[in-house]
Design a protein around this motif. Structure first.
Motif, PDB file in Angstrom:
ATOM      1  N   LYS A  86       0.927  -1.410   0.011  1.00 49.63           N
ATOM      2  CA  LYS A  86       0.154  -0.108   0.539  1.00 49.63           C
ATOM      3  C   LYS A  86       1.032   1.214   0.575  1.00 49.63           C
ATOM      4  O   LYS A  86       0.822   1.713  -0.627  1.00 49.63           O
ATOM      5  CB  LYS A  86      -0.891  -0.423   1.073  1.00 49.63           C
ATOM      6  CG  LYS A  86      -2.037   1.347   1.869  1.00 49.63           C
ATOM      7  CD  LYS A  86      -3.014   0.885  -0.255  1.00 49.63           C
ATOM      8  CE  LYS A  86      -3.942   2.102   0.104  1.00 49.63           C
ATOM      9  NZ  LYS A  86      -3.542   3.746   0.657  1.00 49.63           N
ATOM     10  N   GLN A  87       1.923   1.442   0.765  1.00 50.27           N
ATOM     11  CA  GLN A  87       3.171   2.300   1.255  1.00 50.27           C
ATOM     12  C   GLN A  87       3.664   2.591  -0.619  1.00 50.27           C
ATOM     13  O   GLN A  87       3.807   3.531  -1.117  1.00 50.27           O
ATOM     14  CB  GLN A  87       3.372   2.307   1.859  1.00 50.27           C
ATOM     15  CG  GLN A  87       3.525   2.491   3.480  1.00 50.27           C
ATOM     16  CD  GLN A  87       4.830   1.716   4.288  1.00 50.27           C
ATOM     17  OE1 GLN A  87       5.817   2.487   3.565  1.00 50.27           O
ATOM     18  NE2 GLN A  87       4.380   0.889   5.232  1.00 50.27           N
ATOM     19  N   LEU A  88       3.774   1.730  -1.393  1.00 52.04           N
ATOM     20  CA  LEU A  88       4.945   1.945  -2.636  1.00 52.04           C
ATOM     21  C   LEU A  88       3.323   1.910  -3.919  1.00 52.04           C
ATOM     22  O   LEU A  88       3.958   3.191  -4.763  1.00 52.04           O
ATOM     23  CB  LEU A  88       4.763   0.465  -2.799  1.00 52.04           C
ATOM     24  CG  LEU A  88       6.432   0.492  -4.168  1.00 52.04           C
ATOM     25  CD1 LEU A  88       7.029   1.356  -4.627  1.00 52.04           C
ATOM     26  CD2 LEU A  88       6.316  -0.454  -4.472  1.00 52.04           C
ATOM     27  N   HIS A  89       2.359   1.859  -3.422  1.00 53.53           N
ATOM     28  CA  HIS A  89       0.727   2.384  -4.171  1.00 53.53           C
ATOM     29  C   HIS A  89       0.599   4.331  -4.205  1.00 53.53           C
ATOM     30  O   HIS A  89       0.467   4.822  -5.462  1.00 53.53           O
ATOM     31  CB  HIS A  89      -0.538   1.294  -4.209  1.00 53.53           C
ATOM     32  CG  HIS A  89      -1.334   1.784  -4.740  1.00 53.53           C
ATOM     33  ND1 HIS A  89      -2.485   2.809  -4.681  1.00 53.53           N
ATOM     34  CD2 HIS A  89      -2.210   1.302  -6.288  1.00 53.53           C
ATOM     35  CE1 HIS A  89      -2.974   3.129  -5.198  1.00 53.53           C
ATOM     36  NE2 HIS A  89      -2.900   2.441  -6.502  1.00 53.53           N
ATOM     37  N   ASP A  90       0.693   4.190  -2.461  1.00 50.23           N
ATOM     38  CA  ASP A  90       0.491   5.644  -2.255  1.00 50.23           C
ATOM     39  C   ASP A  90       1.841   6.481  -2.679  1.00 50.23           C
ATOM     40  O   ASP A  90       1.317   7.693  -3.603  1.00 50.23           O
ATOM     41  CB  ASP A  90       0.135   6.234  -0.822  1.00 50.23           C
ATOM     42  CG  ASP A  90      -1.601   5.483  -0.569  1.00 50.23           C
ATOM     43  OD1 ASP A  90      -2.137   4.909  -1.444  1.00 50.23           O
ATOM     44  OD2 ASP A  90      -1.280   5.289   0.364  1.00 50.23           O
ATOM     45  N   LEU A  91       3.428   6.245  -2.746  1.00 51.05           N
ATOM     46  CA  LEU A  91       3.874   7.249  -3.891  1.00 51.05           C
ATOM     47  C   LEU A  91       3.981   6.886  -5.160  1.00 51.05           C
ATOM     48  O   LEU A  91       4.300   8.148  -5.175  1.00 51.05           O
ATOM     49  CB  LEU A  91       5.481   6.277  -2.849  1.00 51.05           C
ATOM     50  CG  LEU A  91       6.230   6.206  -1.640  1.00 51.05           C
ATOM     51  CD1 LEU A  91       6.712   5.296  -0.776  1.00 51.05           C
ATOM     52  CD2 LEU A  91       6.539   7.203  -0.940  1.00 51.05           C
ATOM     53  N   LYS A  92       3.492   5.930  -5.641  1.00 50.89           N
ATOM     54  CA  LYS A  92       3.992   6.113  -7.400  1.00 50.89           C
ATOM     55  C   LYS A  92       2.604   6.310  -7.482  1.00 50.89           C
ATOM     56  O   LYS A  92       3.181   7.570  -8.493  1.00 50.89           O
ATOM     57  CB  LYS A  92       3.636   4.732  -7.594  1.00 50.89           C
ATOM     58  CG  LYS A  92       3.597   4.273  -8.894  1.00 50.89           C
ATOM     59  CD  LYS A  92       3.431   2.767  -9.767  1.00 50.89           C
ATOM     60  CE  LYS A  92       3.973   2.760 -11.034  1.00 50.89           C
ATOM     61  NZ  LYS A  92       3.838   1.507 -11.798  1.00 50.89           N
TER      62      LYS A  92
END
Length: 859
Positions: free
Chosen positions: A754-760
């Protein structure tokens, strides 16, 4: 006598004279051709007495001949034509060179004229294509032409600069002076020394200002609208450059006087003491005080006044019945050169084609005659090519002589310091067999002289003791004349076959000396640079889309040009070693291995460099430019721009580096330095120069410093935006690597995903603000204004004009800067805090290492 046709059948070891069917009287010039279809068939165009002759044909390799047409020699006689060409495509079709090429389809019995609509006359050469019977390539006095329909239509080859210039003159037009030249059979022409466009100097920038052959032109100091042109044999004309109108002003004999004998290239001189005073010469010298409206003869006949057909030719005199033909040739016993001392009004010199020099110290009231055969080492038959009065000493004069018509091609350059009473040679080390045509003197340094020769241009800095050939891009070809444009310190050279050449700003040569050449380096003072934006005419660079057939001469480099000299190469350790090894090998001495440490030192060593550093009036560095590090003279041009501040990424475009923005006009300095093994040391003091505005627009606009300041602000904004764009691109690419690393992490899907999705997603949102919606961009649909789009509009709106930013531009800049600052703040936070925090978490979860991360411990 002795002319004839001969045949060899053993490769030239023995020869047989051919006579059957040929004229029994003396023959002159003979043109020969062999039939490509039937090599037993020969054609000969033979000159006979007094402009007569004919075309002869043989069918048995010259054993016997039959006469066909009486055609011979062309409009100006066999001395100018006589070549024959046999067609490789049709038997018995032959071409005979002429003012308008003649063609025979029956082996020379009858001839017709070749069609020449929109083509120059005076055909001298013809070539064929073996695979195309309709193709012809013709060489003429006007250049090269080709036809694809056997002379029905002709195409001019416009990109060959092959004009033959006899003489050159320059005016003092501003900001760029004009060059004028008299040409062989191509009129008198004129054009700019440079243009303010991005392309250079095209044929279209030049104009024909007077017809016929062109010879010595002249310009009026202070009034570039008045130019003097000259047709062959003294047809002097004044040209009003505002209208293009021409008026014939050749001096005419009074009632009862004999005709005037003007040289083919008669001399004209504008007095250095009065811009409206002219001197012109036939066999006598004429003066006009009103630009040629009226003339007064100020001398009698200053030549030997001979009847030239009574003079020996080939060792003897000849009968009236001999084939005399002086049509389209120069007169003889004429004055060829004039000079007036710029320091003493009325101190005049004249040289002739029959070996005489005359001097007058009182404006022509009295003349002293000198025989050139009395000058040291000069043959009595020498032709006076040039007389020049010294620019710095009233008693000094120079003469250049020419004896090539007697088979003598040696240089004759002499100097007198007592107004011609005695002379000494200053040919110095000029090579033998190097005919000299012209001499010019620098207006600042007396001993700096330039010579135009049959094989290039030479210069001397010591008054003629030693000469050096100027080889920087100049072909080894005949240069007939030189002129110096004093305001710009340019040397303009007229070549006989390759057009004009200009040595821009030769002032460095004034400082050349033994002492200077022994110094490690010399940086010479540059001349002022013009500040403007080059305009597009044909496109936006080079020849535009005109193709390679369009001729374009380069302008001088835009901006400030720096000239420097290095006494020796800046050598690397490897270069020094190889040079020493070469010497040892030459002496057949063993070389040996230098050792591992020295080999490694060679590999590590960076190439030495030369740097030129430009600073503004406040001492701020504006630009550093890399120069050549080899021994000799070099030039580097600064384009008046700051370096580009665009971000450097892995996707740098190839080709020319990006341009920075223009610096403001004003005072600048330049310094020369060397860099060896990382250590930089100065090689010169700071040399001042100025940058000046060339044009003022139709509207006042902003001051140049304000314009430049806005451009610098724009460049800084571009620097930041391009950096953000690069950082965003890298970060988005990193998302793929992080996704791959996450997939190989020994952790259950969930929080990290989820963190990677939000960063992208955040990065994609920022990229959209900068560059627009990717989906819209994919199909070319419009976006709402983005930061990148606004920045592009600012550059498009202001980079091409010195007018300065409008209020609208300033408002767009304000919007762009504000929006970018908001984006930068978010992006900085993401890259400096959020992304490293996520990557740390990923590492703690045992993910594989990604390039750029700290190296994990081996635990």
């Amino acid at each position: 006598p002795g002319s004839g046709l001969h045949r060899s059948i053993d490769g030239g070891d023995t020869w047989e004279k051919l006579s059957k069917g040929l004229p029994t009287s003396n023959m002159g010039k003979i043109g020969l051709a062999i039939s490509p279809q039937r090599p037993d068939v020969l054609y000969a165009a033979i000159e006979l007495d007094r402009r007569t002759g004919g075309v002869y044909r043989s069918t048995n390799r010259g054993a016997s001949w039959e006469k066909g047409s009486d055609a011979v020699g062309g409009g100006t006689g066999p001395h100018y034509y006589q070549e024959l060409y046999a067609s490789p495509h049709q038997f018995d079709r032959i071409y005979m060179a002429d003012n308008r090429m003649r063609v025979s389809d029956d082996g020379g019995k009858t001839f017709r004229r070749m069609k020449k609509d929109h083509k120059h006359g005076d055909d001298h050469a013809l070539a064929f294509r073996p695979d195309d019977p309709d193709y012809l390539l013709a060489g003429t006095d006007g250049g090269l032409y080709e036809s694809f329909d056997r002379a029905q239509n002709w195409r001019f080859i416009a990109n060959l600069p092959v004009t033959q210039f006899y003489k050159v003159a320059v005016d003092d037009a501003e900001p760029f002076y004009n060059i004028y030249g008299g040409t062989q059979d191509n009129s008198t022409q004129g054009g700019p020394s440079r243009t303010d466009n991005v392309h250079g100097i095209s044929n279209a920038d030049w104009r024909v200002i007077l017809d016929w052959d062109g010879h010595q032109p002249a310009t009026e100091p202070g009034n570039p609208d008045i130019v003097y042109g000259e047709r062959q044999q003294g047809y002097l004309t004044r040209i009003d450059m505002t209208t293009g109108e021409t008026i014939h002003i050749q001096p005419q004999p009074e009632a009862g006087e004999a005709y005037e004998r003007y040289n083919w290239d008669a001399p004209i001189l504008v007095s250095p003491h009065s811009p409206t005073r002219l001197y012109f010469a036939s066999q006598r010298i004429w003066r006009s005080e009103n630009r040629g409206d009226t003339w007064t003869a100020i001398s009698g006949d200053l030549t030997r006044d001979q009847e030239r057909i009574t003079l020996p030719i080939m060792g003897q005199t000849w009968s009236w019945d001999s084939p005399w033909d002086v049509r389209a040739m120069s007169n003889y016993n004429t004055i060829t050169s004039l000079a007036e001392s710029p320091l003493q009004e009325g101190l005049l010199y004249a040289g002739t084609d029959d070996g005489l020099i005359h001097v007058s110290e009182n404006g022509g009231a009295a003349w002293t005659r000198l025989e050139v055969g009395t000058l040291p080492g000069v043959p009595a038959t020498a032709f006076v090519n040039d007389v020049k009065a010294d620019l710095h000493d009233a008693s000094t004069v120079y003469v250049v002589l020419d004896n090539h018509k007697f088979g003598d091609l040696n240089p004759y350059v002499l100097k007198s310091t007592n107004r011609g009473k005695s002379w000494f040679s200053i040919k110095g080390n000029l090579p033998g067999r190097t005919l000299v045509w012209r001499l010019v003197q620098d207006h600042v340094k007396p001993n700096l002289l330039f010579a135009a020769t049959e094989f290039g241009i030479y210069a001397t800095v010591d008054g003629g003791t030693r000469w050096a050939k100027l080889s920087g891009g100049v072909p080894t070809i005949s240069f007939r004349d030189l002129a110096i444009q004093r305001r710009e310190n340019d040397l303009v050279a007229a070549s006989f076959g390759r057009g004009f050449y200009v040595l821009d700003d030769y002032t460095a040569l004034r400082q050349v000396s033994e002492a200077q050449l022994s110094e490690e380096a010399t940086l010479f003072p540059p001349r002022k640079a013009w500040w403007y934006i080059p305009r597009p005419v044909l496109g936006f660079s080079g020849k535009g889309s005109q193709g390679e057939a369009y001729y374009m001469a380069p302008n001088p480099p835009f901006g400030a040009t720096f000239t420097y000299y290095l006494a020796r190469d800046l050598e690397t350790l490897k270069t020094v070693r190889k040079k020493a090894e070469k010497e040892r090998l030459g002496k057949k001495v063993a070389v040996g291995f230098p050792g591992w440490e020295k080999a490694e030192a060679e590999e590590r060593q960076a190439e030495p460099a030369i740097w030129l550093t430009v600073k503004d009036g406040s001492g701020n560095v504006v630009r550093r430019l890399k120069g050549e590090s080899k021994k000799g003279f070099h030039r580097v041009a600064w384009d008046l721009r700051y370096p580009s501040l665009a971000a450097i990424t892995d996707e740098e475009p190839s080709g020319e580096p990006p341009q920075g923005m223009l610096a403001a006009p004003g005072k600048y300095t330049v310094t020369l330095a060397k860099q060896v093994d990382g250590v930089t040391s100065d090689l010169s003091e700071a040399i001042p120069f100025s940058v000046e505005r060339l044009h003022k627009g139709a509207l006042p606009g902003a001051e140049p410093r304000e314009v430049s300041a806005f451009w610098q602000d724009l460049a800084k904004l571009r620097r930041a935006v391009s950096a953000a764009s690069g950082a965003l691109s890298d970060a988005l690419k990193r998302m793929d690597a992080l996704q791959a690393s996450l997939a190989r992490t020994p952790a259950a899907p969930g929080s990290l995903d989820k963190q990677l999705h939000d960063l992208k997603s955040t990065l994609q949102d920022l990229d959209m603000q900068l560059n627009g919606n990717p989906a819209r961009n994919q199909i070319g649909e419009k976006n709402n204004p983005t930061i990148g789009n606004r920045l592009f509009k600012l550059f498009l709106g202001t980079a091409g004009s010195t007018y300065g930013p409008t209020p609208a531009h300033k408002r767009v800049f304000e919007i762009t800067a504000t929006e970018f600052e908001q984006l930068r703040s978010k992006l900085d936070a993401l890259l400096a805090e959020q992304l490293p925090k996520f990557e740390n978490a990923l590492q703690e979860a045992g993910a594989p290492w990604i390039q750029g991360q700290p190296i994990p411990k081996a635990e």
